[in-house]
Design an enzyme around this catalytic site. Structure first.
Site, mmCIF file in Angstrom:
data_model
loop_
_atom_site.group_PDB
_atom_site.id
_atom_site.type_symbol
_atom_site.label_atom_id
_atom_site.label_comp_id
_atom_site.label_asym_id
_atom_site.label_seq_id
_atom_site.Cartn_x
_atom_site.Cartn_y
_atom_site.Cartn_z
ATOM 1 N N ASP A 151 0.799 -1.226 0.000
ATOM 2 C CA ASP A 151 0.000 0.000 0.000
ATOM 3 C C ASP A 151 0.833 1.277 0.000
ATOM 4 O OD1 ASP A 151 0.614 -0.804 2.708
ATOM 5 O OD2 ASP A 151 -0.733 0.763 3.408
ATOM 6 N N GLU B 174 9.565 -10.813 -2.618
ATOM 7 C CA GLU B 174 10.562 -9.747 -2.819
ATOM 8 C C GLU B 174 11.976 -10.295 -3.002
ATOM 9 O OE1 GLU B 174 7.068 -7.882 -0.743
ATOM 10 O OE2 GLU B 174 8.258 -9.699 -0.448
ATOM 11 N N HIS C 232 1.055 0.346 10.453
ATOM 12 C CA HIS C 232 1.419 -1.010 10.052
ATOM 13 C C HIS C 232 2.750 -1.017 9.305
ATOM 14 C CE1 HIS C 232 -0.607 0.746 6.590
ATOM 15 N NE2 HIS C 232 -0.057 -0.174 5.810
ATOM 16 N N HIS C 233 3.426 -2.136 9.348
ATOM 17 C CA HIS C 233 4.752 -2.351 8.765
ATOM 18 C C HIS C 233 5.864 -1.619 9.510
ATOM 19 C CE1 HIS C 233 2.553 -4.372 5.790
ATOM 20 N NE2 HIS C 233 2.591 -3.514 4.790
ATOM 21 N N GLY D 8 26.814 -16.551 -3.452
ATOM 22 C CA GLY D 8 26.448 -17.960 -3.361
ATOM 23 C C GLY D 8 25.147 -18.236 -2.627
ATOM 24 N N ASP E 249 17.918 -29.741 -7.554
ATOM 25 C CA ASP E 249 16.580 -29.922 -6.983
ATOM 26 C C ASP E 249 16.436 -29.203 -5.649
ATOM 27 O OD1 ASP E 249 18.448 -31.703 -5.963
ATOM 28 O OD2 ASP E 249 17.007 -33.310 -5.613
ATOM 29 N N ASN F 138 19.633 -34.765 -7.720
ATOM 30 C CA ASN F 138 20.564 -35.630 -7.002
ATOM 31 C C ASN F 138 20.197 -35.731 -5.525
ATOM 32 O OD1 ASN F 138 21.338 -32.969 -6.469
ATOM 33 N ND2 ASN F 138 23.111 -33.101 -7.811
ATOM 34 N N GLY G 81 19.060 -33.805 -2.968
ATOM 35 C CA GLY G 81 19.517 -33.018 -1.831
ATOM 36 C C GLY G 81 20.553 -31.971 -2.182
ATOM 37 N N GLU H 180 26.726 -29.049 -0.195
ATOM 38 C CA GLU H 180 26.890 -29.179 1.250
ATOM 39 C C GLU H 180 27.385 -30.586 1.608
ATOM 40 O OE1 GLU H 180 26.694 -26.379 2.232
ATOM 41 O OE2 GLU H 180 25.060 -25.311 1.277
#
Length: 595
Positions: A55, A78, A142-143, A441, A471, A498, A500, A504
């Site tokens: 708004d 966003e 608000h916000h 990254g 994925d 793959n 996952g 990592e």
């Protein structure tokens, strides 16, 4: 137009605007503040605006929707909008724009803005804020945080933007807007601009619009520049032209691709690229030798770069993933660095001597060495498809196989992790462009960035937009496939399934549950996110033969509609370079062993 003339013209325009700011604008033609901003963006060839309605920005969005050039994209959140503005800016070569609302909207975009800051991408973050009266009285609206601190969000933005502009009166609106846009262009980083609700329709003079904005190429000091040119020429002469050139990200960020390519053609020096500089020069160029990543570089490339008597780096960004965990073996005594706002020759730094103007003059000085430099052999940067007996699609086979799939002009977007590292060993065709987020990254960046890149690609008529995403990463930002479908964009999306977070797993916790994800029904996804009126195509490939057949089929051209290809891979398989980098990263983190 030469870079020196461009810089002079830019300086003249800047001075004109300063004079107008001091004198005040007295033009008879009037324009609203909101339309002034849109007119400036149109002059900069910005045609897409990303973001979400709230708004505090709705009045401005009326102007956007009614504007003859600007297209309101409308994102799903966003964060994705910030990613999209980032991708648009990289491909279009101008500013990317995201518009959010006060507080909740702008904070949601912060990660994406921080990534653009980290990777030096010019993004305008336009924030609709409460009226000027509310900003003074700070009511419990608000916000807000409920404690009267209306400046809290601006303080946060100060950490991730190079400039913050605040429109608080009609008299200063035009100069505030111009200053923000110039800072964004010149410094190639995000800026923050707040637009109060009651300022949108205030009328101001349109006089300043007659003086165009341009990237502010500050003129090099002539005496210092001459000294630097003489010094570099001497070093090259002493080395008998045994020189290699190393290209990096700032070649594209600061718009010196043409100057760099002309320098390479006229001098004949062998050229290599850092990961963030991939496709900054034409990879089909006869003197291009591949990617240099410090200690994890293939031996023939590593030897060629590190044994040269002089290494000239252009636009270097020596980050961990860009340098093989800081393993560059380039002694300072043999290193010449050209940057946007300084030059370093061995141990001497010359501030204010930028490569935009220096490169053309350096080309003239060093082209005398072409007959010597061109005789230095360069190992051809060619594709090598391994012969594997298994039909399983491996990382070592998949990436070289994609080399024959790419076409000149393709815009290729790769995700953090598997795709970023897998693509590095793949020679890409002429006029293709690779964008990736190696430094920041942020997992999921590539999906939003692909939306922005596809829109910029459509405007420039470059070629296909091709996205490679894992994925796990896709699950973070999958919503942005919906506006792609809604807007009739036709990217080819390879989902590397793959099971996952492979990057990592490679760093730590190969078999830990925290690196697992739910397995979605990817072939049905485009139907779920589409409007059932737009044609889509989805495939799943589990073997090399199936992927080969898909690439060779006439139906699969990737140019008729948005297309998704789910590629099934082993959960513990990774590209060679990712394995090596992950091992070094794990050691630097000093983690205990854990499978």
């Amino acid at each position: 137009m030469s870079s020196s003339i461009e810089a002079l013209q830019s300086e003249l325009n800047r001075l004109r605007l300063e004079v107008q700011t001091l004198q005040g604008t007295r033009g008879s033609e009037r324009i609203s503040v909101g339309n002034y901003l849109l007119a400036r963006l149109a002059q900069l060839d910005v045609k897409q605006m990303f973001g979400l309605p709230g708004d505090f920005n709705l009045g401005f969005l009326d102007l956007v929707e009614d504007h003859p050039i600007m297209n309101w994209v409308g994102n799903c959140n966003e964060l994705n909008a910030a990613y999209a503005a980032d991708g648009y800016a990289r491909i279009k070569g101008t500013i990317g724009v995201i518009t959010t609302t006060f507080g909740v909207g702008e904070l949601s975009a912060t990660n994406g803005i921080a990534g653009a800051f980290s990777e030096m991408v010019p993004v305008l973050h336009l924030v609709g804020v409460p009226s000027t009266q509310e900003l003074k009285s700070r009511p419990l609206i608000h916000h807000s945080l409920g404690d009267g601190r209306f400046d809290a969000y601006v303080k946060a933005a100060e950490q991730f933007t190079c400039h913050q502009g605040h429109i608080r009166s009609p008299d200063e609106a035009a100069s505030v807007i111009d200053k923000a846009l110039m800072e964004c262009l010149t410094r190639a980083r995000p800026v923050y601009l707040s637009l109060p609700t009651d300022m949108v329709d205030q009328e101001i003079s349109s006089e300043r619009l007659h003086t165009p904005l341009s990237r502010d190429n500050i003129l090099n000091d002539p005496e210092t520049e001459e000294f630097v040119l003489n010094l570099i020429e001497t070093k090259v002469k002493e080395a008998n032209a045994d020189v290699v050139v190393l290209i990096d990200a700032c070649v594209t960020r600061f718009d010196v691709r043409n100057e760099t390519m002309e320098f390479l053609k006229q001098t004949g020096f062998p050229v290599f690229a850092a990961p963030m500089g991939k496709t900054a020069v034409d990879e089909t160029w006869k003197r291009y030798g591949g990617i240099y990543i410090g200690s994890i570089t293939p031996p023939e490339i590593k030897s060629h770069v590190e044994k040269a008597k002089v290494i000239i780096s252009i636009g270097s960004l020596q980050t961990d993933f860009n340098t093989g965990n800081f393993s560059y073996n380039i002694p300072t005594a043999r290193h010449i660095e050209l940057h946007s706002n300084y030059t370093r020759v061995q141990y001497g730094t010359f501030n204010g001597i930028g490569f935009k103007q220096l490169l053309p003059k350096l080309t003239e000085r060093l082209q005398q060495f072409y007959h010597m430099a061109s005789k230095i052999p360069v190992t051809p940067y060619v594709n090598r498809l391994p012969q594997e007996s298994s039909q399983n699609i491996t990382q070592s086979w998949f990436w070289p196989r994609t080399a024959n799939f790419f076409k000149p002009g393709d815009v290729i977007v790769t995700e953090t992790g598997t795709a970023n590292f897998g693509i590095l060993d793949v020679p890409l065709p002429a006029k293709s462009t690779l964008i990736s987020q190696v430094l920041w990254g942020s997992i999921g960046w590539s999906v939003g960035a692909a939306l922005g890149a596809a829109l910029a690609n459509q405007e420039k008529s470059l070629g296909r937009t091709v996205l490679f995403v894992g994925d796990g990463s896709l699950q973070l930002t999958v919503q942005e496939l919906a506006p792609m479908i809604r807007m009739g964009l036709k990217p080819i999306i390879f989902v590397l399934n793959n099971d996952g977070y492979v990057i990592e797993r490679m760093i730590h916790g190969k078999r830990r549950k925290y690196n697992d994800i739910s397995n979605w029904k990817w072939p049905q996804l485009l139907d779920v996110l589409g409007d059932r009126k737009t044609e889509t195509m989805s495939y799943t490939v589990t073997t090399k033969q199936e992927l080969n057949s898909l690439f060779e089929s006439e139906v699969f051209s990737g140019e008729k509609c948005i297309t998704m290809v789910e590629v099934m891979m082993d959960r513990l398989d990774a590209p060679r370079l990712l394995k090596l980098q992950a091992e070094m990263t794990s050691k630097s983190h000093a983690y205990a062993s854990a499978d």
